[in-house]
Scaffold this motif. Structure first.
Motif, PDB file in Angstrom:
ATOM      1  N   GLU A 281       6.182 -25.488  36.766  1.00  0.00           N
ATOM      2  CA  GLU A 281       7.473 -25.485  37.461  1.00  0.00           C
ATOM      3  C   GLU A 281       8.566 -26.166  36.641  1.00  0.00           C
ATOM      4  O   GLU A 281       9.720 -25.731  36.627  1.00  0.00           O
ATOM      5  CB  GLU A 281       7.299 -26.205  38.798  1.00  0.00           C
ATOM      6  CG  GLU A 281       8.189 -25.684  39.874  1.00  0.00           C
ATOM      7  CD  GLU A 281       7.928 -26.381  41.208  1.00  0.00           C
ATOM      8  OE1 GLU A 281       6.854 -26.985  41.387  1.00  0.00           O
ATOM      9  OE2 GLU A 281       8.830 -26.311  42.057  1.00  0.00           O
ATOM     10  N   GLU A 282       8.168 -27.222  35.928  1.00  0.00           N
ATOM     11  CA  GLU A 282       9.175 -27.971  35.157  1.00  0.00           C
ATOM     12  C   GLU A 282       9.713 -27.122  33.994  1.00  0.00           C
ATOM     13  O   GLU A 282      10.913 -27.111  33.715  1.00  0.00           O
ATOM     14  CB  GLU A 282       8.529 -29.277  34.665  1.00  0.00           C
ATOM     15  CG  GLU A 282       9.529 -30.344  34.233  1.00  0.00           C
ATOM     16  CD  GLU A 282       9.839 -30.279  32.741  1.00  0.00           C
ATOM     17  OE1 GLU A 282      10.995 -30.537  32.358  1.00  0.00           O
ATOM     18  OE2 GLU A 282       8.923 -29.972  31.946  1.00  0.00           O
TER      19      GLU A 282
ATOM     20  N   MET B 162      15.590 -22.166  33.234  1.00  0.00           N
ATOM     21  CA  MET B 162      16.563 -21.539  34.127  1.00  0.00           C
ATOM     22  C   MET B 162      17.855 -22.351  34.194  1.00  0.00           C
ATOM     23  O   MET B 162      18.946 -21.786  34.215  1.00  0.00           O
ATOM     24  CB  MET B 162      15.984 -21.380  35.546  1.00  0.00           C
ATOM     25  CG  MET B 162      14.894 -20.342  35.662  1.00  0.00           C
ATOM     26  SD  MET B 162      15.403 -18.668  35.185  1.00  0.00           S
ATOM     27  CE  MET B 162      16.280 -18.148  36.623  1.00  0.00           C
ATOM     28  N   SER B 163      17.729 -23.686  34.206  1.00  0.00           N
ATOM     29  CA  SER B 163      18.953 -24.469  34.412  1.00  0.00           C
ATOM     30  C   SER B 163      19.824 -24.501  33.156  1.00  0.00           C
ATOM     31  O   SER B 163      21.038 -24.374  33.253  1.00  0.00           O
ATOM     32  CB  SER B 163      18.645 -25.876  34.926  1.00  0.00           C
ATOM     33  OG  SER B 163      17.893 -26.559  33.981  1.00  0.00           O
ATOM     34  N   VAL B 164      19.220 -24.639  31.983  1.00  0.00           N
ATOM     35  CA  VAL B 164      20.063 -24.664  30.763  1.00  0.00           C
ATOM     36  C   VAL B 164      20.573 -23.255  30.450  1.00  0.00           C
ATOM     37  O   VAL B 164      21.736 -23.067  30.109  1.00  0.00           O
ATOM     38  CB  VAL B 164      19.298 -25.224  29.533  1.00  0.00           C
ATOM     39  CG1 VAL B 164      20.202 -25.203  28.295  1.00  0.00           C
ATOM     40  CG2 VAL B 164      18.801 -26.633  29.792  1.00  0.00           C
ATOM     41  N   ASN B 165      19.703 -22.270  30.562  1.00  0.00           N
ATOM     42  CA  ASN B 165      20.080 -20.932  30.073  1.00  0.00           C
ATOM     43  C   ASN B 165      20.915 -20.141  31.078  1.00  0.00           C
ATOM     44  O   ASN B 165      21.795 -19.382  30.672  1.00  0.00           O
ATOM     45  CB  ASN B 165      18.824 -20.117  29.731  1.00  0.00           C
ATOM     46  CG  ASN B 165      17.992 -20.768  28.637  1.00  0.00           C
ATOM     47  OD1 ASN B 165      18.285 -21.879  28.208  1.00  0.00           O
ATOM     48  ND2 ASN B 165      16.945 -20.092  28.198  1.00  0.00           N
ATOM     49  N   VAL B 166      20.632 -20.319  32.378  1.00  0.00           N
ATOM     50  CA  VAL B 166      21.320 -19.471  33.365  1.00  0.00           C
ATOM     51  C   VAL B 166      22.294 -20.278  34.236  1.00  0.00           C
ATOM     52  O   VAL B 166      23.491 -19.980  34.274  1.00  0.00           O
ATOM     53  CB  VAL B 166      20.306 -18.731  34.280  1.00  0.00           C
ATOM     54  CG1 VAL B 166      21.040 -17.817  35.264  1.00  0.00           C
ATOM     55  CG2 VAL B 166      19.326 -17.907  33.451  1.00  0.00           C
TER      56      VAL B 166
ATOM     57  N   CYS C  16      -4.117 -23.920  33.325  1.00  0.00           N
ATOM     58  CA  CYS C  16      -3.242 -25.097  33.483  1.00  0.00           C
ATOM     59  C   CYS C  16      -3.109 -25.913  32.197  1.00  0.00           C
ATOM     60  O   CYS C  16      -2.814 -27.099  32.227  1.00  0.00           O
ATOM     61  CB  CYS C  16      -3.686 -26.004  34.625  1.00  0.00           C
ATOM     62  SG  CYS C  16      -3.758 -25.151  36.198  1.00  0.00           S
ATOM     63  N   SER C  17      -3.339 -25.293  31.039  1.00  0.00           N
ATOM     64  CA  SER C  17      -3.121 -26.002  29.770  1.00  0.00           C
ATOM     65  C   SER C  17      -1.626 -26.269  29.623  1.00  0.00           C
ATOM     66  O   SER C  17      -0.800 -25.738  30.383  1.00  0.00           O
ATOM     67  CB  SER C  17      -3.596 -25.141  28.590  1.00  0.00           C
ATOM     68  OG  SER C  17      -2.632 -24.139  28.311  1.00  0.00           O
ATOM     69  N   LYS C  18      -1.277 -27.026  28.578  1.00  0.00           N
ATOM     70  CA  LYS C  18       0.154 -27.336  28.411  1.00  0.00           C
ATOM     71  C   LYS C  18       0.953 -26.107  28.001  1.00  0.00           C
ATOM     72  O   LYS C  18       2.181 -26.130  27.999  1.00  0.00           O
ATOM     73  CB  LYS C  18       0.359 -28.469  27.413  1.00  0.00           C
ATOM     74  CG  LYS C  18      -0.064 -28.174  25.994  1.00  0.00           C
ATOM     75  CD  LYS C  18       0.285 -29.387  25.128  1.00  0.00           C
ATOM     76  CE  LYS C  18      -0.142 -29.157  23.697  1.00  0.00           C
ATOM     77  NZ  LYS C  18       0.293 -30.174  22.782  1.00  0.00           N
TER      78      LYS C  18
ATOM     79  N   CYS D 279       7.908 -15.240  28.804  1.00  0.00           N
ATOM     80  CA  CYS D 279       8.356 -14.427  29.946  1.00  0.00           C
ATOM     81  C   CYS D 279       9.585 -15.021  30.637  1.00  0.00           C
ATOM     82  O   CYS D 279      10.478 -14.268  31.048  1.00  0.00           O
ATOM     83  CB  CYS D 279       7.213 -14.186  30.936  1.00  0.00           C
ATOM     84  SG  CYS D 279       6.528 -15.683  31.676  1.00  0.00           S
ATOM     85  N   ILE D 280       9.637 -16.343  30.749  1.00  0.00           N
ATOM     86  CA  ILE D 280      10.802 -16.917  31.452  1.00  0.00           C
ATOM     87  C   ILE D 280      12.012 -17.000  30.530  1.00  0.00           C
ATOM     88  O   ILE D 280      13.141 -16.685  30.923  1.00  0.00           O
ATOM     89  CB  ILE D 280      10.452 -18.284  32.090  1.00  0.00           C
ATOM     90  CG1 ILE D 280       9.406 -18.073  33.182  1.00  0.00           C
ATOM     91  CG2 ILE D 280      11.697 -18.964  32.678  1.00  0.00           C
ATOM     92  CD1 ILE D 280       9.756 -17.016  34.235  1.00  0.00           C
ATOM     93  N   TYR D 281      11.788 -17.378  29.274  1.00  0.00           N
ATOM     94  CA  TYR D 281      12.919 -17.373  28.331  1.00  0.00           C
ATOM     95  C   TYR D 281      13.556 -15.977  28.304  1.00  0.00           C
ATOM     96  O   TYR D 281      14.775 -15.835  28.437  1.00  0.00           O
ATOM     97  CB  TYR D 281      12.432 -17.770  26.930  1.00  0.00           C
ATOM     98  CG  TYR D 281      13.515 -17.654  25.878  1.00  0.00           C
ATOM     99  CD1 TYR D 281      14.555 -18.578  25.805  1.00  0.00           C
ATOM    100  CD2 TYR D 281      13.504 -16.594  24.965  1.00  0.00           C
ATOM    101  CE1 TYR D 281      15.551 -18.458  24.850  1.00  0.00           C
ATOM    102  CE2 TYR D 281      14.503 -16.471  24.001  1.00  0.00           C
ATOM    103  CZ  TYR D 281      15.524 -17.408  23.953  1.00  0.00           C
ATOM    104  OH  TYR D 281      16.522 -17.276  23.019  1.00  0.00           O
TER     105      TYR D 281
END
Ligand code: NAD
Length: 264
Positions: A106-107, A113-117, A99-101, A155-157
């Protein structure tokens, strides 16, 4: 004299045109005579020769307002470049410090997801509604080689970029019959932009790869067959070409502009 790309008077919306690759795209298109509308949350610098509309592209109501404003003013939208993107390097699991930065939360997920997709999906929808009336148009989605290959610490990018390439192929199938072409562009590693030069990004990338910022930077050239970083203009010129009628038979595909870093 007419330029061979003939983009005179084409009306093009570019998202994220105030910085980096988007700014280079606005400049390339502007030089070729296109009317360029930069939709960004950050204003462009002074002396930038582009029309600017402030827009948070993650908000559907702002997207609708943007598209109505441009269509109302020009009566057409010839091309859309879904360029804006954010990249936060994060580990799926930080085993050293849970849980490090730098562990994905989720944020972070929602932001990328919102900006890129999400923005590219609903901007494409709003703009395609107008393009269908005119039976022509081009949509360019800015993907990344990381989307094809995967990328440690991103991974998400990388997943958002893969989503854009896939989205491109599907909507090209749907929109081809209306004369609308859709192409994804995958840059690799380029000279620094706001995205890739910030301390927050470099610190996070170094942490997630268990190395130093200097080592992250020094490895880049060696991974590129052409032996150098990409210039922003090289990505921008590929986009201008793909928007032009010179690329009139190119759709539903991914154009790689990475100096050979990846071949897919
Ligand atoms: N820089 C690279 O090496 C590289 C490599 C591969 C792919 N890409 C992709 O190219 C695109 C541009 O990257 P860049 O490095 O020029 O980025 P950048 O950070 O320099 O510029 C991105 C722009 O997007 C804008 N933006 C961010 N969130 C927004 C929002 N909610 N609404 C409107 N505008 C918003 C920012 O204000 C900024 O002006 C991105 O999609 C990125 O993923 C970049």
């Amino acid at each position: 004299m007419e330029h061979w790309m003939d983009l005179e008077k084409r009306v093009v919306i570019v998202t994220g045109g105030s910085n980096g690759i988007g700014r280079a795209i606005c400049n390339s298109l502007g030089r070729l005579g296109a009317t360029v509308i930069n939709a960004d949350i950050t204003p462009p610098g002074e002396n930038e020769n582009m029309e600017y509309i402030s827009c948070d592209i993650t908000k559907k109501e702002e997207i609708e307002k943007l598209v109505e404003a441009v269509y109302g003013r020009y009566g057409r939208i010839d091309a859309l470049v879904n360029n804006a993107g954010v990249n936060r390097a994060r580990l799926l699991v930080d085993a050293k410090e849970p849980c490090s930065k730098y562990e994905l939360n989720e944020e972070d997920y929602e932001a990328m997801m919102s900006v890129n997709v999400k923005s590219a999906v609903f901007l494409s929808q709003a703009v395609a509604r107008k393009m269908i009336i005119h039976k022509q148009g081009v949509i360019i989605n800015m993907s990344s080689t990381s989307g094809a290959r995967g990328s440690a610490g991103q991974c998400i990018y990388a997943a958002t970029k893969s989503a854009l390439s896939s989205f491109t192929k599907s909507i090209a199938l749907e929109l081809g019959k209306y004369g609308i072409r859709v192409v994804a562009v995958t840059p690799g590693i380029n000279e620094k932009t706001a995205m890739t030069s910030s301390d927050a990004y470099m610190d996070a990338l170094a942490y997630t790869r268990n190395t130093t910022k200097e080592a992250v930077d020094s490895n880049y050239e060696a991974s590129i067959p052409l032996g150098r970083l990409g210039r922003l203009e090289e990505v921008a010129d590929a986009v201008s070409y793909l928007i032009s009628d010179r690329a009139s038979y190119i759709t539903g595909t991914v154009v790689n502009v990475s100096g050979g870093k990846t071949t897919d």
